[in-house]
Scaffold this active site. Structure first.
Site, PDB file in Angstrom:
ATOM      1  N   GLU A 136       3.441  24.142  -8.283  1.00 14.25           N
ATOM      2  CA  GLU A 136       3.831  22.740  -8.138  1.00 14.25           C
ATOM      3  C   GLU A 136       4.819  22.524  -7.001  1.00 14.25           C
ATOM      4  OE1 GLU A 136       2.603  23.027 -12.514  1.00 14.25           O
ATOM      5  OE2 GLU A 136       3.443  24.317 -10.963  1.00 14.25           O
TER       6      GLU A 136
ATOM      7  N   GLU B 226       1.512  26.691 -18.340  1.00 11.56           N
ATOM      8  CA  GLU B 226       2.318  26.002 -19.348  1.00 11.56           C
ATOM      9  C   GLU B 226       1.572  25.908 -20.679  1.00 11.56           C
ATOM     10  OE1 GLU B 226       5.073  23.116 -16.548  1.00 11.56           O
ATOM     11  OE2 GLU B 226       3.069  22.423 -17.120  1.00 11.56           O
TER      12      GLU B 226
END
Length: 262
Positions: free
Chosen positions: A133, A113
């Site tokens: 995640e 990210e």
């Protein structure tokens, strides 16, 4: 920054190199994120700086994202990440200068990210990526917003849903990275690109970044109407600037323009 800081900076002319240096894996905790936010806010606000490079120390990790060990010791996942949000870049307002990510190794979770927050991504030939995640029952939130807008929707959803690893060749194939570079040449190539950008018109870069940012959630014609009505501050600045006149003069005089950023 001091030697003990998890963030190292190097300035050369109009270019700022920012290195995440937090052994062993360059994971980001709250304190590191706040430092990164301060660094990038200073970069944003310094008229002498035009381009930033973000990279990681070492050869194995760019950044694996959130420091789970720090979280276990009390760092709250919803804590104070600093002025720029996680990693200092994701939510930094008004950042109208080019940022290059030089991904020197593993970029997963929040590390991917972070790379996605840059404007261009160069990656070492051994770099690898993932959004794991899902496997721990959490959401790659920023990637869920950004990734389906950067690469084909179905590929983005597969990566988000499965958390699988993918190599740099696949990342390049989907357009996630601009270039694959031999590891030993990565920073040299990042600086070469940064110098090219630093020699360009900073007011035009600022306008491009504001237009792209504002247009992301708007219809085409709505954004064009804002442009033609001079609603963007960066456009107002550009079209009343010395640089605007310099560009026209340089073209007429058949010479390279000298950009002053004003």
């Amino acid at each position: 920054m001091t030697e003990a800081s998890p963030v190292r900076t190097r300035r050369d002319g109009a270019i700022l190199e920012v290195t995440l240096d937090r052994p062993k894996a360059n994971a980001i905790d709250l304190a590191t994120s706040r430092i990164m936010g301060d660094v990038f806010a200073s970069f944003r606000d310094d008229p002498g700086l035009r381009v930033a490079i973000i990279t990681g120390a070492g050869e194995k990790f760019f950044c694996p994202g959130w420091d789970l060990k720090a979280a276990a010791d009390g760092d709250a996942v919803d804590g104070d990440y600093g002025v720029g949000g996680f990693g200092g870049l994701q939510e930094l307002p008004g950042l109208n200068k080019p940022v290059i990510a030089a991904v020197n190794g593993i970029a997963c979770g929040g590390g991917l990210e972070l790379a996605l927050s840059a404007d261009m991504i160069l990656a070492a030939d051994h770099a690898s990526f993932a959004l794991p995640e899902i496997r721990s029952g959490t959401v790659a939130d920023a990637a869920s917003v950004k990734l389906p807008k950067r690469i084909p929707y179905h590929i983005a959803m597969e990566l988000l849903f499965t958390g699988r690893w993918f190599d740099v060749e696949e990342a390049h194939r989907w357009g996630l990275v601009n270039e694959i570079v031999p590891a030993e040449q990565l920073l040299d190539r990042a600086w070469e690109l940064a110098r090219l950008l630093a020699s360009g018109p900073p007011l035009v870069y600022a306008a491009i970044k504001e237009i792209v940012r504002e247009a992301e959630d708007e219809k085409f014609q709505d954004t064009m109407n804002q442009i033609t009505s001079s609603s963007f501050e960066t456009m107002k600045t550009l079209y009343t600037s010395e640089d605007q006149l310099e560009g026209a003069k340089a073209f007429a005089e058949k010479r390279d323009p000298v950009w002053k950023g004003r």
